[in-house]
Scaffold this motif. Structure first.
Motif, PDB file in Angstrom:
ATOM      1  N   CYS A   1      47.531  20.773  38.005  1.00  0.00           N
ATOM      2  CA  CYS A   1      47.997  20.993  39.373  1.00  0.00           C
ATOM      3  C   CYS A   1      47.554  22.402  39.755  1.00  0.00           C
ATOM      4  O   CYS A   1      47.990  23.374  39.145  1.00  0.00           O
ATOM      5  CB  CYS A   1      49.511  20.861  39.478  1.00  0.00           C
ATOM      6  SG  CYS A   1      50.129  21.322  41.118  1.00  0.00           S
TER       7      CYS A   1
ATOM      8  N   CYS B   1      50.629  24.978  40.610  1.00  0.00           N
ATOM      9  CA  CYS B   1      51.565  25.531  39.625  1.00  0.00           C
ATOM     10  C   CYS B   1      50.969  25.653  38.226  1.00  0.00           C
ATOM     11  O   CYS B   1      51.583  26.241  37.350  1.00  0.00           O
ATOM     12  CB  CYS B   1      52.833  24.684  39.573  1.00  0.00           C
ATOM     13  SG  CYS B   1      52.584  23.039  38.876  1.00  0.00           S
TER      14      CYS B   1
ATOM     15  N   CYS C   1      52.342  15.922  39.462  1.00  0.00           N
ATOM     16  CA  CYS C   1      53.294  17.005  39.687  1.00  0.00           C
ATOM     17  C   CYS C   1      54.244  16.624  40.822  1.00  0.00           C
ATOM     18  O   CYS C   1      55.463  16.746  40.702  1.00  0.00           O
ATOM     19  CB  CYS C   1      52.542  18.296  40.018  1.00  0.00           C
ATOM     20  SG  CYS C   1      53.614  19.716  40.264  1.00  0.00           S
TER      21      CYS C   1
ATOM     22  N   TYR D   1      60.420  25.016  43.400  1.00  0.00           N
ATOM     23  CA  TYR D   1      59.223  24.175  43.492  1.00  0.00           C
ATOM     24  C   TYR D   1      58.355  24.612  44.678  1.00  0.00           C
ATOM     25  O   TYR D   1      57.127  24.644  44.592  1.00  0.00           O
ATOM     26  CB  TYR D   1      59.604  22.697  43.621  1.00  0.00           C
ATOM     27  CG  TYR D   1      58.422  21.766  43.467  1.00  0.00           C
ATOM     28  CD1 TYR D   1      57.941  21.423  42.203  1.00  0.00           C
ATOM     29  CD2 TYR D   1      57.753  21.260  44.587  1.00  0.00           C
ATOM     30  CE1 TYR D   1      56.835  20.591  42.057  1.00  0.00           C
ATOM     31  CE2 TYR D   1      56.654  20.427  44.457  1.00  0.00           C
ATOM     32  CZ  TYR D   1      56.200  20.090  43.188  1.00  0.00           C
ATOM     33  OH  TYR D   1      55.101  19.274  43.049  1.00  0.00           O
TER      34      TYR D   1
ATOM     35  N   HIS E   1      54.423  25.853  45.045  1.00  0.00           N
ATOM     36  CA  HIS E   1      53.507  25.024  45.833  1.00  0.00           C
ATOM     37  C   HIS E   1      53.542  25.460  47.296  1.00  0.00           C
ATOM     38  O   HIS E   1      53.870  24.671  48.183  1.00  0.00           O
ATOM     39  CB  HIS E   1      53.880  23.543  45.694  1.00  0.00           C
ATOM     40  CG  HIS E   1      53.863  23.078  44.265  1.00  0.00           C
ATOM     41  ND1 HIS E   1      54.904  23.313  43.402  1.00  0.00           N
ATOM     42  CD2 HIS E   1      52.908  22.439  43.558  1.00  0.00           C
ATOM     43  CE1 HIS E   1      54.593  22.826  42.211  1.00  0.00           C
ATOM     44  NE2 HIS E   1      53.392  22.292  42.271  1.00  0.00           N
TER      45      HIS E   1
HETATM   46 ZN    ZN Z   1      52.385  21.567  40.652  1.00  0.00          ZN
END
Ligand code: ZN
Length: 164
Positions: A14, A17, A28, A56, A60
């Protein structure tokens, strides 16, 4: 074997992250959505819901922090949870503060490295207690990675609490 030769290929990482998993970014997002369902369906998980969403989002930002206001909400949310006594009061004040006609600019530069832990670590928690511990640990590592923006978060919280 040289280090560069064993780096995972982009489709298993990803890019936001750094989580290494099948289908990278897609997986993800799926893991995040599965943990969200867990939060909504079992009250024992609710306590760290806001913290989890803020954490999160800070990993992102291209998806979850597009506008200056969403950026401010998640950045101050994480700051409030980790540095202040009563994050619920702060989050409400920030929400009121952001509801106005205010415009906020996102900083031009965001951290490229956004913490060592990812949603995969949260997803693997065996029960609610482990989930909460892991969310806090994960959030702390993300907050540390965002060190250049700590002062900005505190300034925004201060302004929101004073109603400016
Ligand atoms: Zn991620």
């Amino acid at each position: 074997m040289r280090a560069s030769a064993i780096k995972p290929t982009p489709d298993v990482v990803c890019a936001d992250c750094g989580a290494v998993m099948p289908d990278g970014k897609t997986t993800c997002k799926e893991l995040f959505e599965e943990v969200l369902v867990r939060n909504y369906s079992d009250y024992q998980y609710a306590r760290t819901h806001r913290l989890m969403v803020d954490a999160y989002s800070l990993q992102h930002p291209d998806v979850h922090m597009r506008s200056g206001k969403s950026f401010a909400a998640h950045l101050t949310g994480l700051c409030a949870a980790l540095e202040y006594e009563d994050s619920a009061v702060i989050n409400q004040a920030v929400q009121r503060w952001l509801d106005g006609a205010r415009t906020l600019d996102k900083p031009a530069r965001l951290p490229e490295h956004r913490g060592d832990l990812t949603i995969a670590y949260i997803h693997r928690a065996a029960d609610a207690e482990e989930h909460h511990n892991r969310v806090r640990e994960w959030a702390r590592s993300i907050w540390d990675a965002w060190f250049e923006h700590h002062d900005l978060a505190r300034q925004w919280i201060d302004a929101a609490m004073r109603g400016f």
